[in-house]
Each structure stands twice: as C-alpha cells, then as structure tokens.
Enzyme design. Structure first.
Site, PDB file in Angstrom:
ATOM      1  N   TYR A 169     -30.994-112.277  79.121  1.00  0.00           N
ATOM      2  CA  TYR A 169     -31.136-110.831  79.315  1.00  0.00           C
ATOM      3  C   TYR A 169     -30.977-110.107  77.987  1.00  0.00           C
ATOM      4  CZ  TYR A 169     -30.956-106.220  81.281  1.00  0.00           C
ATOM      5  OH  TYR A 169     -31.253-104.922  81.575  1.00  0.00           O
TER       6      TYR A 169
ATOM      7  N   PHE B 251     -57.235 -90.892  72.523  1.00  0.00           N
ATOM      8  CA  PHE B 251     -57.338 -92.044  73.412  1.00  0.00           C
ATOM      9  C   PHE B 251     -56.704 -91.617  74.726  1.00  0.00           C
ATOM     10  CE2 PHE B 251     -56.311 -96.010  75.493  1.00  0.00           C
ATOM     11  CZ  PHE B 251     -57.598 -96.525  75.560  1.00  0.00           C
ATOM     12  N   THR B 252     -57.253 -92.117  75.825  1.00  0.00           N
ATOM     13  CA  THR B 252     -56.889 -91.632  77.162  1.00  0.00           C
ATOM     14  C   THR B 252     -55.375 -91.612  77.413  1.00  0.00           C
ATOM     15  OG1 THR B 252     -57.251 -93.865  77.963  1.00  0.00           O
ATOM     16  CG2 THR B 252     -59.095 -92.325  78.189  1.00  0.00           C
TER      17      THR B 252
ATOM     18  N   ASP C 218     -51.399 -95.808  65.621  1.00  0.00           N
ATOM     19  CA  ASP C 218     -51.788 -96.596  66.792  1.00  0.00           C
ATOM     20  C   ASP C 218     -52.473 -97.838  66.232  1.00  0.00           C
ATOM     21  OD1 ASP C 218     -52.980 -97.871  68.904  1.00  0.00           O
ATOM     22  OD2 ASP C 218     -53.583 -96.038  69.937  1.00  0.00           O
TER      23      ASP C 218
ATOM     24  N   LYS D 221     -54.580-106.637  72.537  1.00  0.00           N
ATOM     25  CA  LYS D 221     -55.880-106.676  71.857  1.00  0.00           C
ATOM     26  C   LYS D 221     -55.789-107.611  70.652  1.00  0.00           C
ATOM     27  CE  LYS D 221     -56.211-102.631  74.276  1.00  0.00           C
ATOM     28  NZ  LYS D 221     -55.167-102.140  75.170  1.00  0.00           N
TER      29      LYS D 221
ATOM     30  N   ARG E 232     -67.460 -94.779  78.860  1.00  0.00           N
ATOM     31  CA  ARG E 232     -66.658 -94.079  77.855  1.00  0.00           C
ATOM     32  C   ARG E 232     -67.372 -92.782  77.499  1.00  0.00           C
ATOM     33  NH1 ARG E 232     -61.367 -95.939  77.440  1.00  0.00           N
ATOM     34  NH2 ARG E 232     -61.793 -95.185  79.511  1.00  0.00           N
TER      35      ARG E 232
ATOM     36  N   PHE F 110     -60.928 -92.087  85.379  1.00  0.00           N
ATOM     37  CA  PHE F 110     -61.912 -93.172  85.241  1.00  0.00           C
ATOM     38  C   PHE F 110     -61.424 -94.472  85.866  1.00  0.00           C
ATOM     39  CE2 PHE F 110     -59.126 -92.710  81.679  1.00  0.00           C
ATOM     40  CZ  PHE F 110     -58.598 -93.977  81.552  1.00  0.00           C
TER      41      PHE F 110
HETATM   42  C1  P61 Z   1     -58.995-100.741  76.390  1.00  0.00           C
HETATM   43  F1  P61 Z   1     -60.198 -97.617  79.962  1.00  0.00           F
HETATM   44  N1  P61 Z   1     -56.941 -99.891  75.591  1.00  0.00           N
HETATM   45  O1  P61 Z   1     -59.504-100.381  75.323  1.00  0.00           O
HETATM   46  P1  P61 Z   1     -52.219-100.410  77.017  1.00  0.00           P
HETATM   47  N2  P61 Z   1     -54.259 -97.297  72.261  1.00  0.00           N
HETATM   48  C2  P61 Z   1     -55.479 -97.838  72.163  1.00  0.00           C
HETATM   49  C3  P61 Z   1     -55.973 -98.605  73.204  1.00  0.00           C
HETATM   50  O2  P61 Z   1     -57.190 -99.128  73.097  1.00  0.00           O
HETATM   51  C4  P61 Z   1     -55.179 -98.810  74.373  1.00  0.00           C
HETATM   52  C5  P61 Z   1     -53.898 -98.227  74.407  1.00  0.00           C
HETATM   53  C6  P61 Z   1     -53.459 -97.481  73.354  1.00  0.00           C
HETATM   54  C7  P61 Z   1     -57.584-100.453  76.600  1.00  0.00           C
HETATM   55  C8  P61 Z   1     -57.007-100.608  77.996  1.00  0.00           C
HETATM   56  C9  P61 Z   1     -57.329 -99.326  78.683  1.00  0.00           C
HETATM   57  O3  P61 Z   1     -58.741 -95.519  79.268  1.00  0.00           O
HETATM   58  C10 P61 Z   1     -58.202 -96.749  79.237  1.00  0.00           C
HETATM   59  O4  P61 Z   1     -51.645-101.729  76.573  1.00  0.00           O
HETATM   60  C11 P61 Z   1     -56.282 -97.586  70.952  1.00  0.00           C
HETATM   61  O5  P61 Z   1     -53.485-100.539  77.773  1.00  0.00           O
HETATM   62  O6  P61 Z   1     -51.208 -99.583  77.736  1.00  0.00           O
HETATM   63  C12 P61 Z   1     -55.671 -99.533  75.487  1.00  0.00           C
HETATM   64  O7  P61 Z   1     -52.530 -99.681  75.653  1.00  0.00           O
HETATM   65  C13 P61 Z   1     -53.005 -98.375  75.600  1.00  0.00           C
HETATM   66  C14 P61 Z   1     -58.594 -99.121  79.197  1.00  0.00           C
HETATM   67  C15 P61 Z   1     -56.491 -98.262  78.533  1.00  0.00           C
HETATM   68  C16 P61 Z   1     -59.011 -97.858  79.496  1.00  0.00           C
HETATM   69  C17 P61 Z   1     -56.913 -96.949  78.852  1.00  0.00           C
HETATM   70  O8  P61 Z   1     -59.612-101.356  77.270  1.00  0.00           O
END
Ligand code: P61
Length: 459
Positions: free
Chosen positions: A73, A125-126, A216, A259, A383, A450
C-alpha cells in the site's frame, strides 16, 4: 551498404486475433451505437484506429516488469523506480502517479486555478479544458493561426503565438494567469509539434510575468522526434537528450502514460516546486490514492518506468513516425485531403473537404467516421465540432475550424498491411462520399458529449 528504409525495432512474439465482419453486421452495429464509434463493441471492429491511448503493445521487458510488481500500500519499490526514471529522463523532481492523464489534470487544476482565472494553451484538449473550467478558469487558445488551417504545412504548428499571450496578459493581468498549458505534439491540431525555439521564447515571456509553464507531455517523444528532424541544431542529438532539454523549459507536467509510454493504464503529475507538490499530495490522497501509488498498481508503475525509456529510443521513434507517415503518404498520393504536415500519432482526414455537401451543423466528421466503419470495419474518431462541445456559461457550441476524422495508430500493434487496408478503405469511400448523409443528436450529454452522445441520420 547503407539501408535507408526502416523496419520496426522488434519482432512479434504473440498475436491477438481479429475478425472481419460483414457489411450487414456493421450496419446493425453502428445503428445500435447511435452512429458513435465510441459506442461500438471492440469485437465488431476489424482495424481499431479509434485511439493510440492504452492500446499500445507492451514489450517483453515491460511484461517481465509486471511480474516484479510490489503491491505494498505504501512505499512500493516500483514507485521509486518510476520516480527515478521520470527524474532522469524528464528532469522533473517530484512525481505523483494518477490513474490516467485526466487524474493529473484534475489535481493540477485544483491546486493552481482560482475561480475567475484564465489558462492559455496551445489549443484545447477535451479533458484538459474541462478540468480547467470545472476549477473556475476560462481557457484561451494561444496557438498560432496556422494550427487551425489543415492545409498549412508550417513545420511547427504546435507553436504558441507569443503575441496572443502578451495580449491576454495585457487584457486580464498576469496575476489572473496561474500557468500556461503547453502540449507537446498537439493532439487536436493533428499531432503537430512545438519547436524548442518557440518554447524558449515563451519561457522568457513567462519568466518576465511570473507565469508558470505546465507541460502536457502525453506525446513528448513524438514532438521531440520532429524537433530532431526539423529544427536546426538538433540532428545530432538523441531523442532522449532533446526530451530532457525540452522538459527543463517547463515547471511541471501532466502525462497520460497510455500513449508515448505504451502502458494500458496510468499517468502522472510531475512538479519541480516543493510547495505545489505538497498541495498536490493533499489532493491525490483524496481523489486518487496514497502518494506512492496514486491511481496505479505497483506492476503498472514498473511497466511505465520501462516504457518511458523505450519511448525515448531513436529507432523506436523512427519506426513509430515512419508508420504514421506511410499511411499519410498513401492517402496524399491518392488525393485524400488530410491535415498537413503528417502528424505524430494519427492521420486526420479533413471531413469538410471530403463532404462539402454537409454543413458543419450536420456533423460531417461524425458521419464520415461512421461511414468508414460501415464500409470497412476500420474504427476512427470524430475530432470536430462534436468534440469541441459547448461553452459551459453560454451553452453555445464552441466553434471548430477543424472538422476532422482521426485515424490513430496504436504503437507497435499494426503492420504495414493494416495501413494498406485502412488507406484502401478511405480511398474507396471517397468515391461514394456524396452519398454520406448528415447526422443530428438524439442524446447529447452535458459534457464530453463525443464519448456517449447518440445520433441519427438527418432525414
Ligand atoms: C486520445 F476522444 N487522449 O487521444 P487520459 N492530454 C492529451 C491527451 O491526448 C489525452 C489526455 C490528456 C486520448 C484519450 C481520449 O476527447 C478524448 O489518460 C494530449 O485519457 O485521461 C488523452 O488523458 C487525457 C480520447 C481522451 C478522447 C479524451 O485518444
């Protein structure tokens, strides 16, 4: 002999079987999914280009690392390995693991933003913008104009427009800007890099105004590869060296480790400032977990520590970007309009140009992604204006000049033949593009619409 073509710096040890479905099955599946590719079952997908997030193939070393998980833990040895890796590869002093990127964004927004603040960023970013808004801030887009133009071939479309930052400081005052969020390889712009020269100039501006730079770094290695290839003076430096230099220009970072670092789940918040770190620890124990695991299992932290080092190998990055380029070039050669230059993690189809008969209110990118799935079993992602969502204060749709379909390439997963099939599917669909009908919402979630929104075809 000098070999100029590249090959993947790995060989395949285990495979996952996939299945082609019939057109009839896919028509049923997309209808049941409300024309939203996020709502398809993965079993109904042939080639999955929805995302590069959490879908990479881990190496034998990462899998071996999983077996050394210390699931204590508190004080797991894998945490200390991860912390040491982040310190040595990226230079950030303090690390807080989180369950994924948005967990880190949540904590960062909570500790740094006061209601009424402004957070500039090189495109939204979303999830990042949503957490900023939930903490009471207004996001301000300060990316260069070229980033919003799919045909501009600016080599660093992720650059920050310093004049826009200066104008914001003059308008609201630096004390209302806790930090600027700088993404590397800007996702929504098409996986486009920021240059080191631009980041250095931004550093100077921020130092003069007391504004922090939060990075980021979800796709930092891909950004760095482009710097190595395109920016003067970096050809002879390694991806690892440039990465260290880039991170040193920032004050902290959020990362979705799913990623670049090729793990299926995980992320972190990294900080240099001890006081901020202490404040972040207080939040992490509320929302994620104890500071030495945050949202992650010990085994996952180990796989992440190993994945970070693998992500910074030059031959890995060359093959990674090489594969994305391979698909992009095939589409360009066939006359398919895509975002230029070819980005780091995906090819972005320009849905406005492909479906000129649809207005943006008919969600052309959503319709194109659904049609491509029905046509070929290839899953992609909208997108455009659906992803952009609504302004929480006015309720109006956020405008989006870019109306794109993202064909995202998972790391170390698909072969060149899969890219051939994906390209053929798009090229084939182009011939019948005028038959694709627009969509309207039948269910619109209040945020991040989305993901779970549902649609029907416009009569
Ligand atoms: C992706 F449709 N990306 O690209 P988490 N910052 C950035 C990202 O690309 C990102 C996160 C933060 C995704 C997954 C995803 O609208 C969407 O680990 C530059 O996913 O929490 C994630 O990181 C967030 C797809 C996220 C989406 C949000 O496919």
């Amino acid at each position: 002999m000098t070999i100029t073509s590249w090959a993947e710096p790995y060989k395949i040890k285990m495979v996952e079987l996939i299945r082609m479905t019939s057109r009839q099955e896919r028509e049923k599946a997309i209808r049941e999914a409300g024309f939203n590719t996020f709502l398809l079952k993965s079993e109904d997908v042939y080639i999955d280009l929805l995302t590069d997030s959490g879908v990479g193939a881990m190496s034998d070393r990462q899998w071996a690392g999983m077996m050394t998980g210390d699931e204590a833990y508190a004080g797991s040895r894998n945490f200390y390995h991860l912390e040491e890796t982040i310190r040595s590869c990226y230079g950030y002093k303090y690390t807080l693991p989180t369950h994924q990127g948005r967990g880190a964004e949540h904590i960062l927004s909570k500790i740094m933003i006061k209601p009424g603040d402004y957070v500039p960023g090189n495109m939204y970013f979303t999830t990042t913008r949503l957490h900023q808004e939930l903490a009471g801030a207004t996001f301000v887009d300060v990316i260069i104009d070229e980033a919003h133009d799919p045909v501009s071939d600016h080599p660093f479309k992720g650059n920050v427009d310093l004049a826009k930052v200066t104008a914001l400081i003059e308008r609201v005052g630096a004390e209302k800007i806790p930090y600027i969020c700088v993404a590397t390889c800007v996702n929504m712009a098409g996986g486009q890099p920021i240059s080191l020269a631009n980041l250095r100039a931004l550093r100077e501006l921020c130092d003069a105004s007391g504004i922090k730079i939060m990075h980021d770094m979800t796709r930092v290695a891909e950004n760095v590869f482009f710097i190595q290839q395109r920016e003067e003076g970096y050809r002879d430096k390694t991806v690892a060296e440039i990465t260290h230099e880039l991170c040193s220009l920032t004050d902290g970072a959020t990362m979705s480790a799913k990623k670049d670092a090729m793990v299926n789940i995980g992320g972190f918040l990294a900080l240099n400032d001890e006081i901020l770190y202490e404040q972040a620890c207080e939040q992490v124990v509320i929302y994620e977990g104890l500071h030495t695991y945050g949202g992650m299992a010990g085994r996952d932290m180990e796989a992440l520590a190993i994945g970070i080092r693998e992500s910074l190998c030059d031959d890995h990055m060359r093959a990674r970007i090489g594969q994305v380029e391979y698909l992009g070039k095939k589409l360009i050669d066939a006359g398919v309009p895509i975002v230029r230059p070819i980005g780091g993690h995906a090819i972005f189809l320009d849905a406005r140009a492909i479906l000129p008969h649809l207005s943006q209110a008919q969600f052309p990118a959503q319709a194109l992604a659904a049609a491509l799935y029905v046509e070929s079993g290839v899953r992609t992602m909208e997108r455009g204006i659906v992803s952009a969502g609504r302004n929480p204060e006015t309720g109006a749709n956020y405008g989006s000049r870019l109306e794109l379909v993202r064909m995202t390439i998972p790391r170390r997963v698909y072969t060149q033949s899969h890219m051939d099939v994906a390209a053929e599917a798009v090229i084939d669909l182009m011939e019948r593009a005028e038959q694709i009908r627009g969509l309207e919402f039948t269910y619109e979630p209040s945020c991040l619409r989305f993901f779970m929104g549902r649609f029907k075809t416009v009569a």
